[in-house]
Design a protein around this motif. Structure first.
Motif, PDB file in Angstrom:
ATOM      1  N   ARG A 231       6.524   1.475  -7.528  1.00 51.90           N
ATOM      2  CA  ARG A 231       6.848   0.845  -6.251  1.00 51.90           C
ATOM      3  C   ARG A 231       5.713   0.034  -5.626  1.00 51.90           C
ATOM      4  NH1 ARG A 231      11.230   1.339  -7.717  1.00 51.90           N
ATOM      5  NH2 ARG A 231      12.904   2.676  -6.892  1.00 51.90           N
ATOM      6  N   VAL A 232       4.483   0.169  -6.113  1.00 50.24           N
ATOM      7  CA  VAL A 232       3.395  -0.609  -5.524  1.00 50.24           C
ATOM      8  C   VAL A 232       3.305  -1.953  -6.240  1.00 50.24           C
ATOM      9  CG1 VAL A 232       1.524   0.272  -7.008  1.00 50.24           C
ATOM     10  CG2 VAL A 232       1.021  -0.493  -4.672  1.00 50.24           C
ATOM     11  N   ALA A 233       3.078  -3.006  -5.484  1.00 51.70           N
ATOM     12  CA  ALA A 233       3.014  -4.355  -6.042  1.00 51.70           C
ATOM     13  C   ALA A 233       1.749  -4.539  -6.874  1.00 51.70           C
ATOM     14  CB  ALA A 233       3.050  -5.377  -4.912  1.00 51.70           C
ATOM     15  N   ASP A 234       1.768  -5.504  -7.777  1.00 55.49           N
ATOM     16  CA  ASP A 234       0.556  -5.853  -8.524  1.00 55.49           C
ATOM     17  C   ASP A 234      -0.558  -6.202  -7.542  1.00 55.49           C
ATOM     18  OD1 ASP A 234       1.830  -5.507 -10.921  1.00 55.49           O
ATOM     19  OD2 ASP A 234       2.206  -7.644 -11.276  1.00 55.49           O
ATOM     20  N   GLY A 235      -1.721  -5.619  -7.755  1.00 57.16           N
ATOM     21  CA  GLY A 235      -2.833  -5.826  -6.834  1.00 57.16           C
ATOM     22  C   GLY A 235      -2.788  -4.916  -5.632  1.00 57.16           C
ATOM     23  N   GLY A 236      -1.775  -4.049  -5.558  1.00 56.05           N
ATOM     24  CA  GLY A 236      -1.636  -3.128  -4.435  1.00 56.05           C
ATOM     25  C   GLY A 236      -2.467  -1.868  -4.616  1.00 56.05           C
ATOM     26  N   HIS A 237      -2.457  -1.036  -3.601  1.00 55.27           N
ATOM     27  CA  HIS A 237      -3.346   0.131  -3.558  1.00 55.27           C
ATOM     28  C   HIS A 237      -2.554   1.404  -3.289  1.00 55.27           C
ATOM     29  CE1 HIS A 237      -6.294  -3.063  -3.116  1.00 55.27           C
ATOM     30  NE2 HIS A 237      -5.683  -3.453  -2.002  1.00 55.27           N
ATOM     31  N   VAL A 238      -3.015   2.495  -3.894  1.00 60.39           N
ATOM     32  CA  VAL A 238      -2.446   3.822  -3.670  1.00 60.39           C
ATOM     33  C   VAL A 238      -3.565   4.732  -3.209  1.00 60.39           C
ATOM     34  CG1 VAL A 238      -1.222   5.779  -4.682  1.00 60.39           C
ATOM     35  CG2 VAL A 238      -0.724   3.443  -5.484  1.00 60.39           C
ATOM     36  N   LEU A 239      -3.397   5.359  -2.062  1.00 59.66           N
ATOM     37  CA  LEU A 239      -4.373   6.326  -1.550  1.00 59.66           C
ATOM     38  C   LEU A 239      -3.716   7.697  -1.524  1.00 59.66           C
ATOM     39  CD1 LEU A 239      -5.975   4.414   1.473  1.00 59.66           C
ATOM     40  CD2 LEU A 239      -6.893   4.676  -0.835  1.00 59.66           C
ATOM     41  N   ILE A 240      -4.275   8.637  -2.284  1.00 57.66           N
ATOM     42  CA  ILE A 240      -3.689   9.965  -2.372  1.00 57.66           C
ATOM     43  C   ILE A 240      -4.712  11.014  -1.974  1.00 57.66           C
ATOM     44  CG2 ILE A 240      -4.191  10.094  -4.862  1.00 57.66           C
ATOM     45  CD1 ILE A 240      -1.560  11.738  -5.094  1.00 57.66           C
ATOM     46  N   GLN A 241      -4.299  11.919  -1.106  1.00 56.17           N
ATOM     47  CA  GLN A 241      -5.186  12.970  -0.617  1.00 56.17           C
ATOM     48  C   GLN A 241      -5.065  14.201  -1.517  1.00 56.17           C
ATOM     49  OE1 GLN A 241      -7.074  14.099   3.575  1.00 56.17           O
ATOM     50  NE2 GLN A 241      -5.155  12.978   3.561  1.00 56.17           N
ATOM     51  N   LEU A 242      -6.204  14.753  -1.917  1.00 56.48           N
ATOM     52  CA  LEU A 242      -6.247  15.885  -2.838  1.00 56.48           C
ATOM     53  C   LEU A 242      -7.301  16.877  -2.380  1.00 56.48           C
ATOM     54  CD1 LEU A 242      -6.154  13.700  -6.071  1.00 56.48           C
ATOM     55  CD2 LEU A 242      -4.263  15.126  -5.248  1.00 56.48           C
ATOM     56  N   GLY A 243      -7.385  17.985  -3.105  1.00 56.13           N
ATOM     57  CA  GLY A 243      -8.355  18.994  -2.724  1.00 56.13           C
ATOM     58  C   GLY A 243      -9.754  18.729  -3.226  1.00 56.13           C
ATOM     59  N   THR A 244      -9.853  18.207  -4.454  1.00 52.51           N
ATOM     60  CA  THR A 244     -11.160  18.033  -5.078  1.00 52.51           C
ATOM     61  C   THR A 244     -11.205  16.744  -5.894  1.00 52.51           C
ATOM     62  OG1 THR A 244     -10.545  19.180  -7.125  1.00 52.51           O
ATOM     63  CG2 THR A 244     -11.391  20.550  -5.306  1.00 52.51           C
ATOM     64  N   SER A 245     -12.420  16.282  -6.171  1.00 50.42           N
ATOM     65  CA  SER A 245     -12.576  15.113  -7.033  1.00 50.42           C
ATOM     66  C   SER A 245     -12.136  15.440  -8.457  1.00 50.42           C
ATOM     67  CB  SER A 245     -14.033  14.633  -7.019  1.00 50.42           C
ATOM     68  OG  SER A 245     -14.917  15.663  -7.444  1.00 50.42           O
TER      69      SER A 245
ATOM     70  N   VAL B  10       0.860  -1.190   0.000  1.00 52.24           N
ATOM     71  CA  VAL B  10       0.000   0.000   0.000  1.00 52.24           C
ATOM     72  C   VAL B  10       0.892   1.235   0.000  1.00 52.24           C
ATOM     73  CG1 VAL B  10      -1.702   1.341   1.308  1.00 52.24           C
ATOM     74  CG2 VAL B  10      -1.923  -1.144   1.179  1.00 52.24           C
ATOM     75  N   VAL B  11       0.506   2.240  -0.774  1.00 49.08           N
ATOM     76  CA  VAL B  11       1.199   3.528  -0.788  1.00 49.08           C
ATOM     77  C   VAL B  11       0.207   4.608  -0.375  1.00 49.08           C
ATOM     78  CG1 VAL B  11       2.446   5.230  -2.166  1.00 49.08           C
ATOM     79  CG2 VAL B  11       2.761   2.782  -2.621  1.00 49.08           C
ATOM     80  N   ILE B  12       0.611   5.425   0.577  1.00 57.69           N
ATOM     81  CA  ILE B  12      -0.190   6.557   1.050  1.00 57.69           C
ATOM     82  C   ILE B  12       0.536   7.841   0.651  1.00 57.69           C
ATOM     83  CG2 ILE B  12      -1.111   7.735   3.088  1.00 57.69           C
ATOM     84  CD1 ILE B  12      -0.894   5.004   4.554  1.00 57.69           C
ATOM     85  N   ALA B  13      -0.182   8.831   0.165  1.00 61.98           N
ATOM     86  CA  ALA B  13       0.445  10.103  -0.198  1.00 61.98           C
ATOM     87  C   ALA B  13      -0.467  11.261   0.202  1.00 61.98           C
ATOM     88  CB  ALA B  13       0.732  10.155  -1.691  1.00 61.98           C
ATOM     89  N   ASP B  14       0.136  12.279   0.795  1.00 61.24           N
ATOM     90  CA  ASP B  14      -0.597  13.496   1.146  1.00 61.24           C
ATOM     91  C   ASP B  14       0.189  14.700   0.617  1.00 61.24           C
ATOM     92  OD1 ASP B  14      -2.353  15.328   2.198  1.00 61.24           O
ATOM     93  OD2 ASP B  14      -1.588  15.182   4.244  1.00 61.24           O
ATOM     94  N   PRO B  15       0.247  14.843  -0.721  1.00 64.00           N
ATOM     95  CA  PRO B  15       1.051  15.916  -1.307  1.00 64.00           C
ATOM     96  C   PRO B  15       0.385  17.278  -1.162  1.00 64.00           C
ATOM     97  CG  PRO B  15      -0.202  14.827  -3.009  1.00 64.00           C
ATOM     98  CD  PRO B  15      -0.461  14.056  -1.738  1.00 64.00           C
ATOM     99  N   PRO B  16       1.163  18.347  -1.296  1.00 67.44           N
ATOM    100  CA  PRO B  16       0.539  19.674  -1.391  1.00 67.44           C
ATOM    101  C   PRO B  16      -0.325  19.736  -2.642  1.00 67.44           C
ATOM    102  CG  PRO B  16       2.876  19.778  -1.950  1.00 67.44           C
ATOM    103  CD  PRO B  16       2.621  18.411  -1.420  1.00 67.44           C
TER     104      PRO B  16
END
Length: 212
Positions: free
Chosen positions: A163-177, A119-125
């Motif tokens: 860097r995320v494995a096959d079948g893995g997940h990335v959650l990224i925080q953003l301002g809007t949909s 799993v990859v988590i990201a909270d970029p500006p």
């Protein structure tokens, strides 16, 4: 933010779910509502591919620390700001997780370990550069997302795609949909695919899955 005698930064503490998080004015003050990203990650981690959890743009480390505290996997945190890396190490120690948390300080395109993560988590500006003056209390490095607010988010997805494995997940925080859908349209040539967007109190979290 108060200052200690001599102009030194005064460290503060806050509750972030069941964790106690230390921070100061060198980093973005942790937002309680971002715990939604941690909780979503914790839901995904048990069934995710084998591998540590990677947190990009970690700040004080609170989002990643909460996620792994709820799901029991080791964590790798990455941030460009040395102060953020210092605080993440401190917060991992306070949480009793220092042995399971690895911190890398520097450009996220260069310092992420060469391994696959479940799993990859990201909270970029994500604030457009022209609008950052609306948030004078926030460190510019933590909120300035470039002309359209997505410069750092794009780098996060590029790194995550590698860097995320096959079948893995990335959650990224953003301002809007709208930002999430724009990233999705730009990443159509990568193995990452937008699966879901969840609305938060003052932003959104987008889930991208890696399809083999």
């Amino acid at each position: 933010m108060q200052r200690a005698p001599g102009g030194m930064t005064l460290r503060q503490k806050m509750a972030f779910s069941h964790l106690t998080i230390e921070f100061d004015d060198r980093v973005l003050t942790p937002r309680p509502w971002t715990a939604m990203q941690s909780q979503w990650a914790a839901e995904l981690i048990p069934d995710a591919p084998v591998g540590r959890v990677l947190e990009l743009c970690a700040g004080a480390g609170h989002i990643g620390l909460l996620a792994v505290s709820l799901s029991n996997r080791p964590l790798v945190c990455v941030d460009l700001n040395p102060a953020a890396c210092e605080l993440t190490e401190r917060n991992a120690e306070v949480a009793g997780m220092r042995d399971d948390v690895e911190v890398h300080c520097g450009d996220l395109t260069q310092v992420v370990p060469s391994e696959l993560f479940g799993v990859v988590i990201a909270d970029p500006p994500w604030v457009p550069a022209a609008e950052t003056a609306r948030f004078p209390e926030d460190p510019l490095l933590a909120i300035d997302g470039g002309d359209d607010g997505l410069e750092v988010a794009r780098l996060c997805l590029e790194v995550a795609a590698e860097r995320v494995a096959d079948g893995g997940h990335v959650l990224i925080q953003l301002g809007t949909s709208e930002q999430a859908h724009r990233l999705s349209s730009e990443s159509c040539s990568t193995p990452l695919h937008l699966v879901e967007i969840r609305d938060g109190e003052r932003g959104v979290v987008a889930r991208f899955d890696r399809v083999a």
